[in-house]
Design an enzyme around this catalytic site. Structure first.
Site, short mmCIF file in Angstrom:
data_model
loop_
_atom_site.label_atom_id
_atom_site.label_comp_id
_atom_site.label_asym_id
_atom_site.label_seq_id
_atom_site.Cartn_x
_atom_site.Cartn_y
_atom_site.Cartn_z
N GLY A 89 0.70 -1.73 0.09
CA GLY A 89 0.17 0.17 -0.21
C GLY A 89 1.01 1.50 0.03
O GLY A 89 2.00 1.41 -0.27
N ILE A 90 0.15 2.25 0.14
CA ILE A 90 0.99 3.36 0.20
C ILE A 90 1.69 3.51 0.76
O ILE A 90 0.77 3.76 2.72
CB ILE A 90 0.26 5.13 -0.14
CG1 ILE A 90 -0.42 4.73 -1.74
CG2 ILE A 90 0.93 5.94 0.12
CD1 ILE A 90 -1.76 5.81 -1.91
N GLY A 91 2.83 4.22 0.84
CA GLY A 91 3.25 5.01 2.62
C GLY A 91 5.10 4.45 3.00
O GLY A 91 5.51 3.15 2.22
N GLU A 146 -2.05 -1.97 -7.06
CA GLU A 146 -2.63 -1.58 -7.00
C GLU A 146 -1.79 -0.01 -6.92
O GLU A 146 -1.93 0.87 -8.27
CB GLU A 146 -3.82 -0.50 -6.08
CG GLU A 146 -3.43 0.38 -5.39
CD GLU A 146 -3.13 -1.19 -3.62
OE1 GLU A 146 -3.77 -0.06 -2.94
OE2 GLU A 146 -2.78 -1.95 -3.75
N GLY A 153 -7.16 0.41 -1.22
CA GLY A 153 -7.26 -0.94 -2.34
C GLY A 153 -7.13 -2.06 -0.47
O GLY A 153 -7.00 -2.90 -0.34
#
Length: 470
Positions: free
Chosen positions: A249-251, A272, A370
């Protein structure tokens, strides 16, 4: 008066593969189909944005493909012409988001399908809106006309010799918006990578093109703290196996995990989003995609954010397939890959495993994205070896515990306690799947900051009327 032409393909129903499910292969009949005797008009931005009228719904491409030049010109035009109630619909945008400033209230209203840092203040102050939605379902908003798009502002690579442009680093929900919008304005930028997959669009589907060459925004790596490095080590050494298919994921934290995987073998990537660290894994020989079931041999992603190194890697690279988010985040596809390992972050977790990832109390901070798509995809892996992982530091930068007796008032539950499997902090790995509430509290207290454990144990006893135990 401006005449808005609608390409015939955008009036047709979406074509699907045999049966009710989407084809596992790239199948993009309409945007790839040239429209005979139709070419876009090349205009200056000041002229192009005149297509936008009061009360219209406008999709804005996001992430590193945010068409900031068009948005800047639109902001000036909206104020000058006194437009009213123009709704700008987008996933996170990268840039100033001038349209959310107080002086534009009543002219524009932002609607975030995932909140970026540039929109948080406006949302908190009531000048903008946030929508809670899974990333995989965003295209449905456009295809089912729940959001009837009047205009789409997109950012593409220059047309090739056959007239095809690419949506570049942000295919995600943009392709669905392109198919659904009545009028399309494209910022054409020679610095936009020509990515392959679902993102190709023939220029005859675009109504107006504006040439503006500028470097894409770069997301520079953040210095990793000792706590983040320890979490990354725990995940890499204990939970990621050779041959695993990764989602991050984002981060900063998920990215840190990738840095610890350089000695792994035959990793795959189906996510994603992708960052520079994915390129590093390829260069180290750790990421081959050889074991994957879906798009074997290819990196699969929906959008990309990073530095010029990443953007150069993506350009005309057949090793990478950029797909729509309803493909990348389709649980029935994710679960077919081997050893699916999803690594996402959160803001807060309670003693029973309820995960808050989108808000700090009532303050809206990000979104669903996501996370659930891949938590479920990993949990349902057909080989039985998937691992859904939620990772966070035990405390915030201000020393506030992320492991709490109960979530803050107004906090949103993104991953439920029925969905959660692994919670990882710098103090260890808590495995919650199949555990009762008493056992979950015991696991969560073990990975909490030592200074918080006594308080958490007392809170658990008051709640469950017994001591937490394994």
């Amino acid at each position: 008066m401006l005449t808005i032409l609608k390409p015939f393909s955008r009036l047709l129903p979406r074509v699907t593969s045999v049966g009710s499910s989407r084809s596992f292969f790239i199948y993009s009949p309409d945007a790839l189909s040239p429209q005979p005797d139709r070419e876009p008009a090349w205009k200056k931005a000041e002229e192009a944005v005149q297509a936008i009228k009061s009360g219209q719904k406008v999709f804005v491409q996001g992430c590193a493909a945010t068409p900031n030049y068009l948005l800047s010109v639109l902001a000036d035009y909206g104020k000058k012409e006194q437009l009213r109630d123009v709704e700008l619909i987008h996933i996170p945008t990268v840039g100033p988001a001038t349209y959310t400033e107080p002086e534009y209230e009543g002219i524009f209203r932002s609607k975030s399908l995932f909140i970026g840092a540039n929109c948080r203040k406006a949302i908190a102050e009531g000048r903008a809106d946030a929508v809670s939605i899974f990333l995989s379902e965003i295209p449905l908003l456009f295809r089912r006309k729940i959001y009837k798009l009047d205009v789409a502002l997109i950012h593409v690579s220059p047309p090739d010799q056959h007239g095809f442009c690419s949506l570049g680093v942000s295919v995600d929900c943009t392709r669905a918006a392109v198919q659904a919008a009545d009028y399309i304005i494209a910022q054409v930028n020679e610095h936009m990578p020509r990515t392959l997959g679902d993102g190709l669009i023939h220029m005859s589907h675009i109504d107006c093109m504006v040439e503006h060459n500028t470097a894409l925004p770069e997301i520079m790596p953040i210095i990793r703290t000792p706590e983040i490095n320890e979490i990354a080590r725990l995940i890499a050494d204990n939970l990621v196996e050779d041959g695993a298919t990764l989602q991050t994921g984002i981060g900063n934290l998920p990215d840190a995990v990738l840095h610890k995987l350089y000695n792994h073998k035959d990793l795959g990537f189906h996510s994603e989003m992708m960052s520079d660290t994915v390129v590093n894994l390829v260069e180290k020989g750790a990421l081959t995609n050889a074991k994957k079931t879906i798009q074997t041999g290819k990196i699969v992603s929906s959008f990309s954010m990073g530095t010029k190194k990443l953007y150069n890697f993506l350009d005309d690279n057949s090793f990478v397939a950029m797909h729509e988010c309803d493909f990348t985040n389709n649980i029935s596809l994710i679960c077919q890959n081997p050893r699916v390992t999803s690594i996402n972050t959160c803001l807060e977790v309670d003693l029973t495993g309820q995960v808050c990832s989108d808000s700090i109390g009532t303050y809206m901070y990000s979104g669903f994205g996501g996370q659930i798509d891949f938590v479920r995809g990993a949990a349902l892996s057909l080989d039985g070896e998937g691992k859904p992982i939620i990772a966070c530091t035990s405390t915030t930068d201000d020393g506030i515990s992320r492991v709490v007796p109960v979530l803050k008032e107004g906090a949103g539950v993104v991953t439920t306690r029925a969905h959660v499997h692994y919670i990882v902090t710098e103090y260890g790995i808590a495995y919650l799947f199949g555990k009762n509430l008493r056992q979950r509290a015991y696991e969560m207290i073990k990975v909490a900051h030592p200074s918080e454990r006594e308080m958490l144990e007392k809170a658990a006893f008051e709640r469950f009327k017994c001591m937490p135990s394994p």
